[in-house]
Structure formats: structure tokens, C-alpha cells
Design a protein around this motif. Structure first.
Motif, PDB file in Angstrom:
ATOM      1  N   MET A   1      -1.196  -7.642  -0.426  1.00  0.00           N
ATOM      2  CA  MET A   1      -1.584  -6.999   0.818  1.00  0.00           C
ATOM      3  C   MET A   1      -0.465  -7.162   1.844  1.00  0.00           C
ATOM      4  O   MET A   1       0.171  -8.195   1.922  1.00  0.00           O
ATOM      5  CB  MET A   1      -2.864  -7.611   1.363  1.00  0.00           C
ATOM      6  CG  MET A   1      -4.096  -7.386   0.494  1.00  0.00           C
ATOM      7  SD  MET A   1      -4.565  -5.691   0.388  1.00  0.00           S
ATOM      8  CE  MET A   1      -5.783  -5.599   1.650  1.00  0.00           C
ATOM      9  N   ILE A   4      -0.012  -4.349   8.570  1.00  0.00           N
ATOM     10  CA  ILE A   4       0.531  -3.194   9.275  1.00  0.00           C
ATOM     11  C   ILE A   4       0.059  -3.262  10.723  1.00  0.00           C
ATOM     12  O   ILE A   4      -1.113  -3.525  10.998  1.00  0.00           O
ATOM     13  CB  ILE A   4       0.040  -1.866   8.637  1.00  0.00           C
ATOM     14  CG1 ILE A   4       0.336  -1.832   7.135  1.00  0.00           C
ATOM     15  CG2 ILE A   4       0.626  -0.661   9.362  1.00  0.00           C
ATOM     16  CD1 ILE A   4       1.786  -1.915   6.762  1.00  0.00           C
ATOM     17  N   VAL A  11      -3.920  -4.017  10.463  1.00  0.00           N
ATOM     18  CA  VAL A  11      -4.694  -3.656   9.276  1.00  0.00           C
ATOM     19  C   VAL A  11      -3.943  -4.172   8.047  1.00  0.00           C
ATOM     20  O   VAL A  11      -2.734  -4.367   8.092  1.00  0.00           O
ATOM     21  CB  VAL A  11      -4.927  -2.127   9.155  1.00  0.00           C
ATOM     22  CG1 VAL A  11      -5.790  -1.619  10.280  1.00  0.00           C
ATOM     23  CG2 VAL A  11      -3.622  -1.372   9.120  1.00  0.00           C
ATOM     24  N   GLU A  12      -4.678  -4.383   6.997  1.00  0.00           N
ATOM     25  CA  GLU A  12      -4.083  -4.797   5.721  1.00  0.00           C
ATOM     26  C   GLU A  12      -4.094  -3.601   4.786  1.00  0.00           C
ATOM     27  O   GLU A  12      -5.110  -2.911   4.657  1.00  0.00           O
ATOM     28  CB  GLU A  12      -4.877  -5.951   5.102  1.00  0.00           C
ATOM     29  CG  GLU A  12      -4.864  -7.227   5.921  1.00  0.00           C
ATOM     30  CD  GLU A  12      -3.510  -7.910   5.968  1.00  0.00           C
ATOM     31  OE1 GLU A  12      -2.770  -7.844   4.960  1.00  0.00           O
ATOM     32  OE2 GLU A  12      -3.185  -8.495   7.010  1.00  0.00           O
ATOM     33  N   GLU A  13      -2.969  -3.332   4.168  1.00  0.00           N
ATOM     34  CA  GLU A  13      -2.860  -2.222   3.223  1.00  0.00           C
ATOM     35  C   GLU A  13      -2.253  -2.721   1.921  1.00  0.00           C
ATOM     36  O   GLU A  13      -1.532  -3.720   1.904  1.00  0.00           O
ATOM     37  CB  GLU A  13      -1.993  -1.095   3.791  1.00  0.00           C
ATOM     38  CG  GLU A  13      -2.630  -0.353   4.919  1.00  0.00           C
ATOM     39  CD  GLU A  13      -1.801   0.839   5.382  1.00  0.00           C
ATOM     40  OE1 GLU A  13      -2.227   1.481   6.332  1.00  0.00           O
ATOM     41  OE2 GLU A  13      -0.747   1.124   4.797  1.00  0.00           O
ATOM     42  N   ASN A  14      -2.531  -1.973   0.864  1.00  0.00           N
ATOM     43  CA  ASN A  14      -2.004  -2.334  -0.439  1.00  0.00           C
ATOM     44  C   ASN A  14      -1.312  -1.121  -1.052  1.00  0.00           C
ATOM     45  O   ASN A  14      -1.970  -0.196  -1.507  1.00  0.00           O
ATOM     46  CB  ASN A  14      -3.128  -2.834  -1.350  1.00  0.00           C
ATOM     47  CG  ASN A  14      -2.600  -3.512  -2.581  1.00  0.00           C
ATOM     48  OD1 ASN A  14      -1.417  -3.854  -2.663  1.00  0.00           O
ATOM     49  ND2 ASN A  14      -3.459  -3.715  -3.548  1.00  0.00           N
ATOM     50  N   TRP A  15      -0.009  -1.126  -1.038  1.00  0.00           N
ATOM     51  CA  TRP A  15       0.798  -0.069  -1.632  1.00  0.00           C
ATOM     52  C   TRP A  15       1.677  -0.701  -2.697  1.00  0.00           C
ATOM     53  O   TRP A  15       2.298  -1.731  -2.477  1.00  0.00           O
ATOM     54  CB  TRP A  15       1.674   0.610  -0.579  1.00  0.00           C
ATOM     55  CG  TRP A  15       0.894   1.485   0.346  1.00  0.00           C
ATOM     56  CD1 TRP A  15       0.119   1.088   1.395  1.00  0.00           C
ATOM     57  CD2 TRP A  15       0.780   2.900   0.271  1.00  0.00           C
ATOM     58  NE1 TRP A  15      -0.463   2.179   1.990  1.00  0.00           N
ATOM     59  CE2 TRP A  15      -0.065   3.307   1.321  1.00  0.00           C
ATOM     60  CE3 TRP A  15       1.314   3.860  -0.560  1.00  0.00           C
ATOM     61  CZ2 TRP A  15      -0.391   4.633   1.550  1.00  0.00           C
ATOM     62  CZ3 TRP A  15       1.003   5.184  -0.329  1.00  0.00           C
ATOM     63  CH2 TRP A  15       0.152   5.564   0.708  1.00  0.00           C
ATOM     64  N   ASN A  29      -1.960   3.826  -4.755  1.00  0.00           N
ATOM     65  CA  ASN A  29      -1.052   4.299  -3.722  1.00  0.00           C
ATOM     66  C   ASN A  29       0.352   3.769  -3.993  1.00  0.00           C
ATOM     67  O   ASN A  29       0.535   2.572  -4.214  1.00  0.00           O
ATOM     68  CB  ASN A  29      -1.520   3.843  -2.344  1.00  0.00           C
ATOM     69  CG  ASN A  29      -2.858   4.445  -1.976  1.00  0.00           C
ATOM     70  OD1 ASN A  29      -3.242   5.500  -2.474  1.00  0.00           O
ATOM     71  ND2 ASN A  29      -3.572   3.781  -1.098  1.00  0.00           N
ATOM     72  N   ARG A 104       6.790   4.706   9.448  1.00  0.00           N
ATOM     73  CA  ARG A 104       6.563   3.263   9.405  1.00  0.00           C
ATOM     74  C   ARG A 104       7.886   2.514   9.313  1.00  0.00           C
ATOM     75  O   ARG A 104       8.699   2.804   8.451  1.00  0.00           O
ATOM     76  CB  ARG A 104       5.696   2.919   8.197  1.00  0.00           C
ATOM     77  CG  ARG A 104       5.419   1.437   8.058  1.00  0.00           C
ATOM     78  CD  ARG A 104       4.319   1.205   7.067  1.00  0.00           C
ATOM     79  NE  ARG A 104       3.095   1.809   7.581  1.00  0.00           N
ATOM     80  CZ  ARG A 104       1.986   1.947   6.873  1.00  0.00           C
ATOM     81  NH1 ARG A 104       1.936   1.543   5.624  1.00  0.00           N
ATOM     82  NH2 ARG A 104       0.925   2.505   7.402  1.00  0.00           N
ATOM     83  N   SER A 124       4.120   3.073  13.163  1.00  0.00           N
ATOM     84  CA  SER A 124       3.503   1.875  12.607  1.00  0.00           C
ATOM     85  C   SER A 124       4.586   0.954  12.068  1.00  0.00           C
ATOM     86  O   SER A 124       5.714   1.384  11.826  1.00  0.00           O
ATOM     87  CB  SER A 124       2.490   2.227  11.513  1.00  0.00           C
ATOM     88  OG  SER A 124       3.123   2.791  10.385  1.00  0.00           O
ATOM     89  N   GLU A 126       5.397  -2.224   9.263  1.00  0.00           N
ATOM     90  CA  GLU A 126       5.086  -3.136   8.163  1.00  0.00           C
ATOM     91  C   GLU A 126       5.694  -4.472   8.558  1.00  0.00           C
ATOM     92  O   GLU A 126       6.907  -4.592   8.728  1.00  0.00           O
ATOM     93  CB  GLU A 126       5.704  -2.623   6.870  1.00  0.00           C
ATOM     94  CG  GLU A 126       5.460  -3.521   5.687  1.00  0.00           C
ATOM     95  CD  GLU A 126       6.155  -3.002   4.439  1.00  0.00           C
ATOM     96  OE1 GLU A 126       7.019  -3.721   3.911  1.00  0.00           O
ATOM     97  OE2 GLU A 126       5.837  -1.879   4.007  1.00  0.00           O
TER      98      GLU A 126
END
Length: 177
Positions: A1, A4, A11-15, A29, A104, A124, A126
């Protein structure tokens, strides 16, 4: 995770970062370098999951123009806090190509560069540096209000007789009634 920072929120994102080995078979993603993406753009865009592109220092972002409407976001790499090519890439995306989506910032930028990146069109961030995360969570925002380069993404006014000198409208004192 990954954490961002966008619009004042975290927020937490998973790419998953695609590489030459995984190619278009990456699941979910995928964040793909621009060079890999351009080799098989339709394959990346046609797979399950969203696709985002990572623009590395020195990449020609204008080559992404035909695909921008189909990307989840465009990440701009800052390989070092002393490397300003990420600012230029963001400005080209916003001002010359007219990209309206999420740009980003990724990489090794420092807190002082966050407001400057916003001026250039970054929407945004990271966050990979713990000190940047800590400062943003504490509400620190090192705003600069006088600039020597105009940009097309922020409302500014000229300062004095120098056409290149600018001042943010936020810096103008409001007269009391």
C-alpha cells in the motif's frame, strides 16, 4: 500500500508496478513506465484493471497525448529533489497538452517542492519520504507567494515593472471596511 496525498486528504492505494518481465500480464491496477507503455499501449489499456503511466525524467510526455483520456492518472517521477524535469513534464501535460486528469508526483521530492509542484499542475502526491508524510499530517504547507515564472494553472498578478515577476492573489492584503 502507498500513501497518497490529494486535496488535503490521505488515502492508501495499491498499484502494481509493471516491468519488462511482467509486461501486460500484471494483475489489477498497473503503473507502467512510459517506455514500456508505448511499446504495447493498447495491450496495457485492454487488460483487466486500470492503467497509469510513470513519466521518468527525460521522457517526452507529448507521446502520451493520444492515450491520456484512457489512463487512470499520470505519475511524474522526481528522481532527486535537485532534478526539476518533473515540474516541466507536469506543465507540458497541463498547459500544452491540456490534460485534465490526475498528475501524481512520485519519487524523491521534498516538502518545500509540494506547493511548487501544485503550481505546475500536480494534483496528488505519492509519499515515499516519512518526513514529508509527517509534515503534511501536521498541516505544514511551505507556501511561496512570489514567483519568477508565470504558469497557466494558477491565478496570479504581475509584480512591478518586470513582466516575468508574479505574485499570488492570496498574498494581496484585503482592505478593511
Amino acid at each position: 500500500m502507498t500513501t497518497i496525498y490529494k486535496d488535503g486528504e490521505f488515502v492508501e492505494e495499491n498499484w502494481t508496478r509493471a516491468d519488462a518481465e511482467t509486461g501486460t500480464s500484471v494483475a489489477g491496477n498497473a503503473l507502467v513506465s512510459q517506455s514500456l507503455f508505448l511499446e504495447a499501449a493498447e495491450d496495457y489499456l485492454g487488460r483487466d484493471g486500470e492503467t497509469a503511466v510513470l513519466v521518468e525524467a527525460g521522457d517526452d510526455v507529448e507521446k502520451l497525448a493520444p492515450y491520456l483520456g484512457r489512463l487512470a492518472y499520470v505519475a511524474v517521477d522526481f528522481p532527486s529533489f535537485a532534478d526539476g524535469r518533473g515540474f516541466s513534464a507536469a506543465r507540458v501535460l497541463r498547459e500544452q497538452i491540456g490534460y485534465q486528469g490526475d498528475i501524481r508526483a512520485a519519487g524523491k521530492y521534498i516538502l518545500d517542492q509540494v506547493p511548487l509542484a501544485r503550481r505546475c499542475g500536480v494534483s496528488s502526491f505519492e509519499i515515499s519520504k516519512p518526513e514529508v508524510l509527517k509534515a503534511l499530517k501536521a498541516g505544514e504547507w511551505p507556501e511561496v507567494t512570489k514567483y519568477l515564472q508565470p504558469v497557466g494553472t494558477v491565478d496570479e498578478m504581475p509584480v512591478g515593472t518586470r513582466p516575468w515577476a508574479r505574485r499570488s492573489f492570496r498574498d494581496v492584503a484585503v482592505a478593511a471596511e
